[in-house]
Design a protein around this motif. Structure first.
Motif, PDB file in Angstrom:
ATOM      1  N   LYS A   1      10.327  -0.896  -6.866  1.00 38.31           N
ATOM      2  CA  LYS A   1      10.133  -1.605  -5.606  1.00 38.31           C
ATOM      3  C   LYS A   1      10.236  -3.117  -5.747  1.00 38.31           C
ATOM      4  O   LYS A   1      10.038  -3.838  -4.765  1.00 38.31           O
TER       5      LYS A   1
ATOM      6  N   GLY B   1       2.110   0.161   4.359  1.00 41.03           N
ATOM      7  CA  GLY B   1       2.533   1.560   4.221  1.00 41.03           C
ATOM      8  C   GLY B   1       3.507   1.957   5.315  1.00 41.03           C
ATOM      9  O   GLY B   1       3.641   1.260   6.320  1.00 41.03           O
ATOM     10  N   THR B   2       4.171   3.085   5.084  1.00 37.38           N
ATOM     11  CA  THR B   2       5.235   3.502   6.000  1.00 37.38           C
ATOM     12  C   THR B   2       4.936   4.862   6.626  1.00 37.38           C
ATOM     13  O   THR B   2       4.342   5.722   5.973  1.00 37.38           O
TER      14      THR B   2
ATOM     15  N   ASP C   1       9.757  -2.042   2.973  1.00 37.15           N
ATOM     16  CA  ASP C   1       9.403  -1.831   1.564  1.00 37.15           C
ATOM     17  C   ASP C   1      10.553  -1.063   0.910  1.00 37.15           C
ATOM     18  O   ASP C   1      10.461   0.140   0.660  1.00 37.15           O
TER      19      ASP C   1
ATOM     20  N   ILE D   1       0.849  -1.182   0.000  1.00 40.58           N
ATOM     21  CA  ILE D   1       0.000   0.000   0.000  1.00 40.58           C
ATOM     22  C   ILE D   1       0.891   1.241   0.000  1.00 40.58           C
ATOM     23  O   ILE D   1       1.794   1.364   0.834  1.00 40.58           O
TER      24      ILE D   1
ATOM     25  N   GLU E   1       7.518  -1.056   7.772  1.00 38.04           N
ATOM     26  CA  GLU E   1       6.079  -1.291   7.590  1.00 38.04           C
ATOM     27  C   GLU E   1       5.590  -2.499   8.394  1.00 38.04           C
ATOM     28  O   GLU E   1       6.320  -3.471   8.576  1.00 38.04           O
TER      29      GLU E   1
ATOM     30  N   GLU F   1      11.780   1.661   4.155  1.00 37.74           N
ATOM     31  CA  GLU F   1      10.411   2.030   4.581  1.00 37.74           C
ATOM     32  C   GLU F   1       9.962   0.972   5.586  1.00 37.74           C
ATOM     33  O   GLU F   1       9.630  -0.148   5.196  1.00 37.74           O
TER      34      GLU F   1
HETATM   35 MG    MG Z   1       5.889   1.538   1.332  1.00 37.05          MG
END
Ligand code: MG
Length: 259
Positions: free
Chosen positions: A160, A227-228, A143, A64, A114, A112
């Motif tokens: 990524k 998400g981060t 991530d 995400i 997460e 990142e």
């Molecule tokens: Mg991320």
């Protein structure tokens, strides 16, 4: 429970329950992953004698983008109205202490920190109120992103999806009841650079499972990276980055320029 995947000193790949410094081996999970289907083999191992592996081998890692208010503010982007999703290939997954390879194509590779959700039951068009019933547990994820290869508009798979760009581990904690109440920290070379809380999620884990499973069926062992928080930044070869989450522990990896 803290569930792990590991390699024994003889090279055998095993699963087990971690209790302090002791591992009680369990048979590989088949079908749905739930606590009732965990069977112990009777063998035990000492943690110090084994190598921890990524705790699962996902068929897909669904990620995400922009899911913390603090991070959306830091990069100056609007809060998304619907989740932004992208995929990492299974070949990006590595375990604790494995090396992240800084690819020659990139001049800036970022961390990142997460929260990683590990799916336990086949999830197809699941609604948010039931969604957490489909979760096996939670682990830490990173991530990793080739930031200079990530377009502002356009998809992020290349930036990524490099090999080693999805560290996961060290354990899957199956006892976390509320994934929106966890502190998450990213530490670069001993210095805290990310300090967030999952209460800052724009979309909750349950909402994400509803959204994703409405598109693609999630299978046992699949992972969602949620998400981060704010504080992203680059890593150089030789750096060490750690992700720490309440109740899960710390995932540490170093970065290297060599294959
Ligand atoms: Mg991320």
């Amino acid at each position: 429970m803290q569930w792990i995947r590991f390699q024994s000193s003889t090279g055998e790949v095993c699963h087990g329950l971690l209790e302090g410094e002791t591992i009680r081996e369990t048979a590989p999970l088949q079908g749905d992953w739930d606590l009732e289907s965990i069977r112990e083999t009777g063998r035990t191992f000492e943690l110090a004698t084994v190598k921890l592996l990524a705790p699962c081998q996902p068929s897909k890692v669904v990620c995400i983008g922009l899911n913390y208010r603090s991070h959306a503010e830091e990069v100056g982007l609007e809060m998304p109205k619907v989740p932004i999703i992208f995929l990492k290939p299974s070949t990006a997954v590595i375990g604790p202490l494995e090396k992240i390879i800084h690819p020659p194509q990139s001049r800036r590779v970022d961390y990142e920190a997460e929260l990683a959700v590990v799916i336990g039951r086949r999830a197809h068009r699941v609604k948010a109120p039931q969604a957490l019933d489909y979760v096996f547990g939670y682990t830490c994820g990173n991530d990793v992103t080739a930031r200079d290869k990530q377009p502002a508009r356009g998809q992020w798979t290349y930036a990524k999806g490099f090999d080693t760009f999805c560290p996961l581990g060290p354990v899957i904690n199956t006892a976390i009841k509320d994934p929106e109440k966890l502190s998450i920290k990213g530490v670069l070379n001993g210095k805290t650079v990310q300090s967030g809380h999952t209460a800052d999620h724009i979309f909750s884990v349950a909402e994400l499972i509803e959204f994703i499973s409405g598109c693609m069926t999630l299978l046992p062992g699949d992972v969602i990276l949620t998400g981060t928080p704010a504080g992203i930044g680059p890593m150089q070869p030789g750096d060490t980055f750690s992700v720490t989450i309440d109740g899960i522990g710390t995932l540490t990896n170093t970065i290297t320029s060599s294959n």
